[in-house]
Design a protein around this motif. Structure first.
Motif, mmCIF file in Angstrom:
data_model
loop_
_atom_site.group_PDB
_atom_site.id
_atom_site.type_symbol
_atom_site.label_atom_id
_atom_site.label_comp_id
_atom_site.label_asym_id
_atom_site.label_seq_id
_atom_site.Cartn_x
_atom_site.Cartn_y
_atom_site.Cartn_z
ATOM 1 N N LEU A 1 63.879 72.615 20.288
ATOM 2 C CA LEU A 1 63.268 73.517 21.265
ATOM 3 C C LEU A 1 61.893 72.966 21.603
ATOM 4 N N GLU A 2 61.569 72.950 22.888
ATOM 5 C CA GLU A 2 60.242 72.541 23.336
ATOM 6 C C GLU A 2 59.741 73.557 24.351
ATOM 7 N N GLY A 3 58.460 73.870 24.254
ATOM 8 C CA GLY A 3 57.874 74.786 25.214
ATOM 9 C C GLY A 3 56.430 75.077 24.882
ATOM 10 N N ASP A 4 55.855 75.914 25.736
ATOM 11 C CA ASP A 4 54.469 76.324 25.539
ATOM 12 C C ASP A 4 54.312 77.731 26.105
ATOM 13 N N ALA A 5 53.089 78.143 26.364
ATOM 14 C CA ALA A 5 52.838 79.490 26.866
ATOM 15 C C ALA A 5 53.486 79.730 28.231
ATOM 16 N N ASN A 6 53.813 78.658 28.959
ATOM 17 C CA ASN A 6 54.458 78.802 30.266
ATOM 18 C C ASN A 6 55.963 78.995 30.174
ATOM 19 N N GLY A 7 56.536 78.836 28.982
ATOM 20 C CA GLY A 7 57.963 79.047 28.794
ATOM 21 C C GLY A 7 58.630 77.870 28.101
ATOM 22 N N ILE A 8 59.914 78.029 27.870
ATOM 23 C CA ILE A 8 60.716 77.001 27.205
ATOM 24 C C ILE A 8 61.139 75.980 28.255
ATOM 25 N N SER A 9 60.847 74.718 27.990
ATOM 26 C CA SER A 9 61.178 73.668 28.949
ATOM 27 C C SER A 9 62.378 72.832 28.517
ATOM 28 N N LYS A 10 62.726 72.888 27.226
ATOM 29 C CA LYS A 10 63.845 72.068 26.772
ATOM 30 C C LYS A 10 64.507 72.694 25.552
ATOM 31 N N ILE A 11 65.825 72.717 25.585
ATOM 32 C CA ILE A 11 66.652 73.038 24.414
ATOM 33 C C ILE A 11 67.764 72.003 24.434
ATOM 34 N N HIS A 12 67.835 71.239 23.372
ATOM 35 C CA HIS A 12 68.777 70.126 23.340
ATOM 36 C C HIS A 12 69.425 70.053 21.962
ATOM 37 N N VAL A 13 70.751 69.958 21.913
ATOM 38 C CA VAL A 13 71.453 69.813 20.644
ATOM 39 C C VAL A 13 71.452 68.339 20.260
ATOM 40 N N LEU A 14 71.254 68.098 18.975
ATOM 41 C CA LEU A 14 71.146 66.727 18.474
ATOM 42 C C LEU A 14 72.350 66.374 17.626
ATOM 43 N N ASP A 15 72.722 65.122 17.688
ATOM 44 C CA ASP A 15 73.748 64.616 16.795
ATOM 45 C C ASP A 15 73.041 64.051 15.570
ATOM 46 N N GLY A 16 73.691 64.091 14.454
ATOM 47 C CA GLY A 16 73.094 63.543 13.238
ATOM 48 C C GLY A 16 72.407 64.619 12.418
ATOM 49 N N ASP A 17 71.957 64.213 11.270
ATOM 50 C CA ASP A 17 71.346 65.129 10.315
ATOM 51 C C ASP A 17 69.838 65.174 10.540
ATOM 52 N N VAL A 18 69.374 66.227 11.191
ATOM 53 C CA VAL A 18 67.956 66.401 11.468
ATOM 54 C C VAL A 18 67.502 67.666 10.739
ATOM 55 N N PRO A 19 66.468 67.574 9.921
ATOM 56 C CA PRO A 19 66.013 68.766 9.200
ATOM 57 C C PRO A 19 65.433 69.811 10.155
ATOM 58 N N VAL A 20 65.662 71.074 9.845
ATOM 59 C CA VAL A 20 65.118 72.159 10.661
ATOM 60 C C VAL A 20 63.641 72.353 10.322
ATOM 61 N N SER A 21 62.931 72.950 11.249
ATOM 62 C CA SER A 21 61.501 73.189 11.077
ATOM 63 C C SER A 21 61.276 74.319 10.084
ATOM 64 N N ALA A 22 60.315 74.122 9.196
ATOM 65 C CA ALA A 22 59.958 75.155 8.231
ATOM 66 C C ALA A 22 59.221 76.300 8.922
ATOM 67 N N VAL A 23 58.464 75.974 9.963
ATOM 68 C CA VAL A 23 57.692 76.968 10.707
ATOM 69 C C VAL A 23 58.017 76.804 12.189
ATOM 70 N N ILE A 24 58.289 77.923 12.852
ATOM 71 C CA ILE A 24 58.551 77.923 14.286
ATOM 72 C C ILE A 24 57.262 78.346 14.987
ATOM 73 N N PRO A 25 56.716 77.516 15.880
ATOM 74 C CA PRO A 25 55.503 77.906 16.608
ATOM 75 C C PRO A 25 55.711 79.220 17.362
ATOM 76 N N ALA A 26 54.662 79.981 17.501
ATOM 77 C CA ALA A 26 54.731 81.302 18.136
ATOM 78 C C ALA A 26 55.370 81.241 19.519
ATOM 79 N N GLU A 27 55.077 80.190 20.283
ATOM 80 C CA GLU A 27 55.607 80.064 21.650
ATOM 81 C C GLU A 27 57.123 79.889 21.671
ATOM 82 N N LEU A 28 57.705 79.504 20.554
ATOM 83 C CA LEU A 28 59.144 79.228 20.491
ATOM 84 C C LEU A 28 59.929 80.276 19.706
#
Length: 157
Positions: free
Chosen positions: A15-42
């Motif tokens: 997930l990518e975004g800022d105070a103006n909104g979410i600009s990208k949501i993209h599913v990834l292939d492979g083993d990518v660790p999830v974020s321990a903390v989700i920024p407030a904007e997301l």
């Protein structure tokens, strides 16, 4: 621009975004660790995606800010209008946008959709009902369509 990686049944999503909104949501292939903390904007987007995957949400309401050409944005707006659990074809989408001959341009804009699931490009299928190309893989498209149209329980009596 804030980023977070979240778990979904179809793989880790960025997930990518800022105070103006979410600009990208993209599913990834492979083993990518999830974020321990989700920024407030997301956080709202992450929460609504979790609700969608749990079967408790059919319409997203968080603020979107996709980047693209005016034509791409027009196509993405048409995709958002496809009702949950329904599908349309590239040809029907082209007609809806006012130019039946624009089918390839519509398909190209569909393929460049930066907001996986939220702008539901997975709901666009071939005119013959076939599952056509999907950037996330046809197995994900099939899963999403089945998730949105679960089988109806028949009565035995």
């Amino acid at each position: 621009m804030q980023q977070a990686y979240i778990h979904t049944p179809l793989g880790t999503a960025l997930l990518e975004g800022d105070a103006n909104g979410i600009s990208k949501i993209h599913v990834l292939d492979g083993d990518v660790p999830v974020s321990a903390v989700i920024p407030a904007e997301l956080q709202e987007a992450a929460s609504q995606l979790a609700e969608y995957f749990s079967g408790n949400l059919t319409q997203f309401t968080f603020k979107l800010n996709p980047q693209g050409t005016d034509f791409q944005k027009k196509v993405w707006q048409a995709l958002v209008a496809i009702p949950f659990g329904k599908t349309t074809s590239y040809q029907a989408l082209s007609v809806q946008l006012g130019d039946v001959k624009a089918i390839r341009a519509v398909a190209s804009a569909n393929g460049k959709n930066p907001l996986w699931i939220v702008v539901p490009c997975h709901r666009v299928i071939g005119s013959d009902g076939s599952l056509t190309g999907y950037a996330g893989g046809l197995w994900r498209k099939k899963w999403l369509l089945e998730h949105e149209t679960p089988p109806v329980q028949q009565s035995l009596f």
